[in-house]
Design an enzyme around this catalytic site. Sequence first.
Site, PDB file in Angstrom:
ATOM      1  N   LYS A 115       0.816  -1.213   0.000  1.00 39.88           N
ATOM      2  CA  LYS A 115       0.000   0.000   0.000  1.00 39.88           C
ATOM      3  C   LYS A 115       0.850   1.264   0.000  1.00 39.88           C
ATOM      4  CE  LYS A 115      -4.353  -1.564   2.022  1.00 39.88           C
ATOM      5  NZ  LYS A 115      -5.292  -1.414   3.133  1.00 39.88           N
ATOM      6  N   LYS A 217      -7.986 -11.749  -8.545  1.00 41.48           N
ATOM      7  CA  LYS A 217      -9.027 -11.888  -7.526  1.00 41.48           C
ATOM      8  C   LYS A 217     -10.185 -10.929  -7.809  1.00 41.48           C
ATOM      9  CE  LYS A 217      -8.514 -12.099  -2.842  1.00 41.48           C
ATOM     10  NZ  LYS A 217      -7.832 -12.081  -1.537  1.00 41.48           N
ATOM     11  N   LYS A 220     -13.056  -5.044  -5.246  1.00 39.40           N
ATOM     12  CA  LYS A 220     -13.886  -3.840  -5.328  1.00 39.40           C
ATOM     13  C   LYS A 220     -13.150  -2.713  -6.038  1.00 39.40           C
ATOM     14  CE  LYS A 220     -12.732  -2.958  -0.511  1.00 39.40           C
ATOM     15  NZ  LYS A 220     -13.229  -3.218   0.817  1.00 39.40           N
TER      16      LYS A 220
END
Length: 354
Positions: A115, A217, A220
């Site tokens: 991140k 995967k 969202k």
Amino acid sequence: MSEFKKLVFSGVQPTGNLHLGNYLGAIRKFVALQEDSDCIYCVVDLHAITAQLVHEDLRAQTRSIAAAFIAAGIDPVKHIVFNQSAVPQHAELAWVFNCVARIGWMERMTQFKDKSGKNAEQVSLGLLAYPSLMAADILVYRATHVPVGDDQKQHLELARDIAQKFNIDFGGQIKSAGLGLDIVVGEEPVHAYFPMVEPLIGGPAPRVMSLKDGSKKMSKSDPSDLSRINLMDDVDAISKKIRKAKTDPDALPRETEGLKGRPEAENLVGIFAALADKSKAEVLQEFGGQQFSAFKPALIDLAVNVLAPINLEMRRLLDDTNHIDAILRDGSERAGVIAEKTMNEVRDIVGFLR
Ligand code: TRP
């Protein structure tokens, strides 16, 4: 020797819409666990501001996760459903844990590295301390079992490291306050105030992949909404997305080995199996030899059967924000009672006057 009482805790961030991957991978597991364990399920809104500070609709997102929990079948009366920020003891214990944990432990987390990327000096201090807050979420209830996805395994190991270091550093104080239990960690007997949490990973839930790319995967953050089925999708959207899902030109194989090298076929068969509570082999016994043109309508029927009632109930719950807010407040109050008992003991152990 004794053991901590079994207690399940898990958290979901109120960022973005929940999709089929979240449902099959996490929420359905939460629902199953409540049959034989006490469970606490938390919407982790404090975590939501670590990566992005300002959210336009954090309140609405928080309600939406809580509604998904309840619509999927979690009983907020027998168990506890609440939002993290309403129980300030999470943040308070996290502060103590910030002083237990070492910076190096945090910097080593793969999720932090992913991140923060090349920007590690510019991300928020909260993002670095994220796993310490996560440990506090669990340990403020002295919870023992945590259902999570694979990607959270490292954070749970860190929670154990924090618990272990707290137990050792404050060993004398824990004993002299008459707190803690004699447990075995590995082979070693230790006197512990905090339990060693166990991850509950895997199980029947598959890794649900993108409907547009079987090697990614379902997420969202995928820019294409056709790549995922959202829990808020209606019947038309579910049907359209499955109809448009990527496949290959071959018929379905009769055995699971035949799915190797066919990620899209494997994903759709896996989704069918999970929704029907069957194995992939059983699904292939039924559909092996058939074309996707025959399989997809069956998958649409099944997905609509499972998801439409959840969708309907979510909408009903979200229509009445007073009701959902009251459920969360009740959950927060009950969670707060447990958390405050732990915090009082932690204050005594650490030596804070009260
Ligand atoms: N980090 C978890 C995730 O992104 C969310 C989370 C926060 C959590 N606190 C937790 C999960 C405590 C389990 C237990 O999925």
